[in-house]
Write a protein that holds these residues in place. Sequence first.
Motif, PDB file in Angstrom:
ATOM      1  N   TRP A 166       0.828  -1.219   0.000  1.00 16.30           N
ATOM      2  CA  TRP A 166       0.000   0.000   0.000  1.00 16.30           C
ATOM      3  C   TRP A 166       0.857   1.261   0.000  1.00 16.30           C
ATOM      4  CZ3 TRP A 166      -4.553   0.388  -1.689  1.00 16.30           C
ATOM      5  CH2 TRP A 166      -5.532  -0.595  -1.463  1.00 16.30           C
ATOM      6  N   VAL A 167       1.920   1.202   0.809  1.00  9.19           N
ATOM      7  CA  VAL A 167       2.807   2.378   0.858  1.00  9.19           C
ATOM      8  C   VAL A 167       3.345   2.674  -0.534  1.00  9.19           C
ATOM      9  CG1 VAL A 167       5.000   3.268   1.735  1.00  9.19           C
ATOM     10  CG2 VAL A 167       3.428   2.072   3.280  1.00  9.19           C
ATOM     11  N   LYS A 168       3.802   1.621  -1.181  1.00 13.39           N
ATOM     12  CA  LYS A 168       4.343   1.805  -2.537  1.00 13.39           C
ATOM     13  C   LYS A 168       3.289   2.383  -3.468  1.00 13.39           C
ATOM     14  CE  LYS A 168       8.104  -1.544  -2.952  1.00 13.39           C
ATOM     15  NZ  LYS A 168       7.843  -2.864  -2.317  1.00 13.39           N
ATOM     16  N   GLU A 169       2.105   1.834  -3.370  1.00 16.55           N
ATOM     17  CA  GLU A 169       1.048   2.304  -4.276  1.00 16.55           C
ATOM     18  C   GLU A 169       0.736   3.778  -4.041  1.00 16.55           C
ATOM     19  OE1 GLU A 169      -2.347  -0.221  -4.820  1.00 16.55           O
ATOM     20  OE2 GLU A 169      -3.602   1.424  -5.567  1.00 16.55           O
ATOM     21  N   LEU A 170       0.671   4.152  -2.786  1.00 13.49           N
ATOM     22  CA  LEU A 170       0.374   5.562  -2.492  1.00 13.49           C
ATOM     23  C   LEU A 170       1.506   6.468  -2.953  1.00 13.49           C
ATOM     24  CD1 LEU A 170      -1.360   5.684   1.004  1.00 13.49           C
ATOM     25  CD2 LEU A 170      -2.365   5.685  -1.265  1.00 13.49           C
TER      26      LEU A 170
ATOM     27  N   GLN B 274       0.987   6.671  -6.676  1.00 12.04           N
ATOM     28  CA  GLN B 274      -0.255   7.121  -7.305  1.00 12.04           C
ATOM     29  C   GLN B 274      -1.053   8.181  -6.564  1.00 12.04           C
ATOM     30  OE1 GLN B 274      -2.674   4.331  -9.264  1.00 12.04           O
ATOM     31  NE2 GLN B 274      -1.182   2.686  -9.203  1.00 12.04           N
ATOM     32  N   ALA B 275      -0.792   8.327  -5.282  1.00  8.28           N
ATOM     33  CA  ALA B 275      -1.607   9.292  -4.545  1.00  8.28           C
ATOM     34  C   ALA B 275      -1.018  10.690  -4.706  1.00  8.28           C
ATOM     35  CB  ALA B 275      -1.687   8.894  -3.078  1.00  8.28           C
ATOM     36  N   SER B 276      -1.648  11.644  -4.075  1.00  8.66           N
ATOM     37  CA  SER B 276      -1.146  13.019  -4.111  1.00  8.66           C
ATOM     38  C   SER B 276       0.312  13.043  -3.641  1.00  8.66           C
ATOM     39  CB  SER B 276      -1.966  13.903  -3.179  1.00  8.66           C
ATOM     40  OG  SER B 276      -3.327  13.721  -3.431  1.00  8.66           O
ATOM     41  N   PRO B 277       1.153  13.775  -4.306  1.00  2.00           N
ATOM     42  CA  PRO B 277       2.581  13.755  -3.980  1.00  2.00           C
ATOM     43  C   PRO B 277       2.892  14.162  -2.538  1.00  2.00           C
ATOM     44  CG  PRO B 277       2.100  15.311  -5.771  1.00  2.00           C
ATOM     45  CD  PRO B 277       0.831  14.646  -5.441  1.00  2.00           C
ATOM     46  N   ASN B 278       2.091  15.026  -1.974  1.00  3.94           N
ATOM     47  CA  ASN B 278       2.398  15.495  -0.625  1.00  3.94           C
ATOM     48  C   ASN B 278       1.644  14.748   0.464  1.00  3.94           C
ATOM     49  OD1 ASN B 278       4.109  17.482  -1.673  1.00  3.94           O
ATOM     50  ND2 ASN B 278       2.328  18.791  -2.095  1.00  3.94           N
ATOM     51  N   ILE B 279       1.100  13.619   0.104  1.00  4.31           N
ATOM     52  CA  ILE B 279       0.272  12.904   1.080  1.00  4.31           C
ATOM     53  C   ILE B 279       1.098  12.520   2.312  1.00  4.31           C
ATOM     54  CG2 ILE B 279       0.685  10.619   0.034  1.00  4.31           C
ATOM     55  CD1 ILE B 279      -2.293   9.995   0.648  1.00  4.31           C
ATOM     56  N   VAL B 280       0.493  12.712   3.465  1.00  8.85           N
ATOM     57  CA  VAL B 280       1.136  12.317   4.714  1.00  8.85           C
ATOM     58  C   VAL B 280       0.693  10.894   5.033  1.00  8.85           C
ATOM     59  CG1 VAL B 280       1.240  12.745   7.198  1.00  8.85           C
ATOM     60  CG2 VAL B 280       1.211  14.669   5.589  1.00  8.85           C
TER      61      VAL B 280
END
Lengths: 662, 215
Positions: B115-119, B122-128
């Motif tokens: 999941w960490v890799k996926e985020l 693919q997720a917002s670049p600044n996601i915490v």
Amino acid sequence: MFRRSMPNARRNRRMNRSNQLSKAVETVETMEESGEQGTELVSHHGVILKSHKSYDCAGTLSLMQYGRNKYIEWKAAEVNVDSDTQDHEWAVVSTGRSSRHRSNSECARAEPLRLNTVNLKSFRVSRHRYGQHLTFAQRGESRSFITFIFHQGNADVFVKSLLGQLKAYRSRRDRNLYDLAEEDSQETQELRRSFAELNLFPETAPYGVWNFIGQFRQRPYEATMGAFSKITDALLYKPAENDDSSVAELLNNSLMEEDAVIANVSGEEYEVIGSKATPILPSRPPVTRGAPLSVERWAQATAEDGRVTDVTAIKKIIFHGGVNPSLRYEVWKFLLGYYSWNSTYAERMCLRKSKVEEYYQMKQQWKSMTPGQEERFSDFRDRKSLIDKDVKRTDRVLSFYAGDDNPNVDLLNSILMTYVMYNFDLGYVQGMSDLLSPLLQLMSNEADAFWCFVGFMDRTCTNFDMDQAGMKLQLTQLHTLLSILDPQFTHYLDQHESGNMFFCFRWLLVLFKREFTQENIMRLWEVFWSDLPCPNFHLLFCAAILDSEKETLYANNSGFTEILKHVNDLSLKIDLDSTLSKAEGLYLQLMNIESELPDSVRTIIGLEPLNPVDGDSENDSIEDDDGDCSNHTEHDSSIETVSLGALGGEVAFERGINFQYM
Amino acid sequence: MANRGGAAQRPNSQTQGKICQFKLVLLGESAVGKSSLVLRFVKGQFHEYQESTIGAAFLTQTVCLEDTTVKFEIWDTAGQERYHSLAPMYYRGAQAAIIVYDITNMDSFGRAKVWVKELQRQASPNIVIALAGNKADLANSRAVECDEAQAYADENGLLFMETSAKTAKNVNEIFLAIAKKLPKNEQVSGAGSANQGRRLVESDSSAKTAGNCCK
């Protein structure tokens, strides 16, 4: 814009008529002069004409037929305004000629208004703080708009009716824009010719105008922008002959107009709705629920040898009232296909014996798996682990499954594990334990519960497709149904990032299991299993719940998250009987206009399509729900794959949602 | 159901300087305790047999920092792999994520890393991103060492805590830590992700909220 022409209008009217500019908007008097009797096709009260100035007036908006032509007609409601004797009329502001004189008395008086639909190019619905606006755009380069305000926010209803009467195309890019099909009537041609007489393009006229029309057909956006620049030219270079304020205003308004159609016009952006696109539903008939199938009636329907006669009548009773709880243990086996209705007592006894044996045989398969085997069999291990996790938390609040070391939890586990051996490809997917729980509670017996579960899964296994194709199909079908049942609400959902219907995911995945008590879910499921009155009745049930909730959603102006939260929070708060009645009412409404229903809807509720075509849109395809579960595994060649082209399998559903709505 | 632990404190008055709103998504293997963490954080409750999440659930909770009120819009998702394809719908536009694993289950830790890799991809670049090793009350059956998870979190710049939804250990703390780490300045957090802060609080006083954060 449409606006009043100068007060002394008789002469002007003649003039305007002579140059045909007033073709689109004619006074009612003019029509009545010709002695034609009109037929009212559609009518809507309490509609406000948004005039150019902030003068608003409520009235009736209708679609009228006079001779061969249809007209949008608006008449003010009775107003207590001193009507002066001046002759007024509504006329299109000619792009250059007619000057703009308005007196106060004109603004206090609302003349009827009539638009020949032949001269209308498109119409668009938009939502505003106060209700909805319906804006018509006139054909030709004058770019005239006229807007009606629906304070109740039900312009959609009027549009839906219009679509039943006019040939319109819905823009793919702007779902609220409808382009009216062009009819080459004599009048249209006359109107076009009249543009030539405008002398708006002196250097090229009339060639330039015809050229414009040709371009407009092919590339409306560019052509119209081109025309704008020419209007500007006319304004700049021929100030003496033009009423510059009106032209400037026209340009300004056309460009600023919030409902401007211009940016959305492009040849391939339309889909054909057809001349009878959205049928109007008749009012919903009242429906009452019936009594459950009684012990006496069941006995009466059971022949001496055990065959169930009168199956149709029995199913009807079940549809209308369910099954008496004391009969469920028996009747459900028929409903779920474990027993055939036509079997005798003896045959059933025999069948059951062999089914019980078969069950234990399959159970033995996983039971006898050695730890070593298991270690080398990750697919099996994964399924086992998923089941372990889920049975522990399935309906543990019910006394039947409550408490530590409850043997019924073990039974749930055993049946699901055996189902893995029965259909290894499908295996176990979250949600399946929810479907099994009431069956086991009712049957108590492990093998019987298992075979009933097999029957249930045969009906619902596409819900658990790896790529979510079955779920996606149902959500799409629900949207399709809603668009006929309630265009306004569908429009609302589309506008609020919820046209994917994803907030109904839980309802559909476990067939409302999380929304009702165990007793009520049993009632609901047996109603569904009657397969009456049509396939996909559960989707009408969804629509019925939504119908009860939409006012709340409107009131809170709920968006995607709020809708999902609201829907999730409905759990255990939905009234079963009234919702079932409403769902049946929705079905009856649809059947009342059966012949007008589009094929996309017909196929969902099990009617033969009227125009079967090969390779039609996704909505027209329907998947066989009774298919063998084993066919629905990892990468089903699903509707989704078709509709989303290259996007394969898993991501397709998510993309499908995100593309459009997120 | 245990009721100790309490929900996070609510904003006590209008004295806060800022109200910031963040979308937070919970991800992780099935049955690691995602819903339980949310339920503990939002309602201060714990259900031993919390039912599985179907589709998604949406809850909100507010926490107070010194000068800022942070409102979390929490998306709780279904964990089973079969529903993985729906996850992007939830983490899209999220400013924060808690990836949960079960300290008694090594596989769930492996899944958390995925999941960490996926985020990150693919997720917002600044996601915490915060990593939560849940079920810390079951330390007797521990399968994932705390040090190992901490090292992994450090390597990947994640917040990390071992939590227990059952005992409430570190539940409010992990949300608070996220709240602190989230940028309270629109310019910082808004950069580079079109969807961030898309959702405004419409029901609340709209004057006070805009985008991620308003002043």
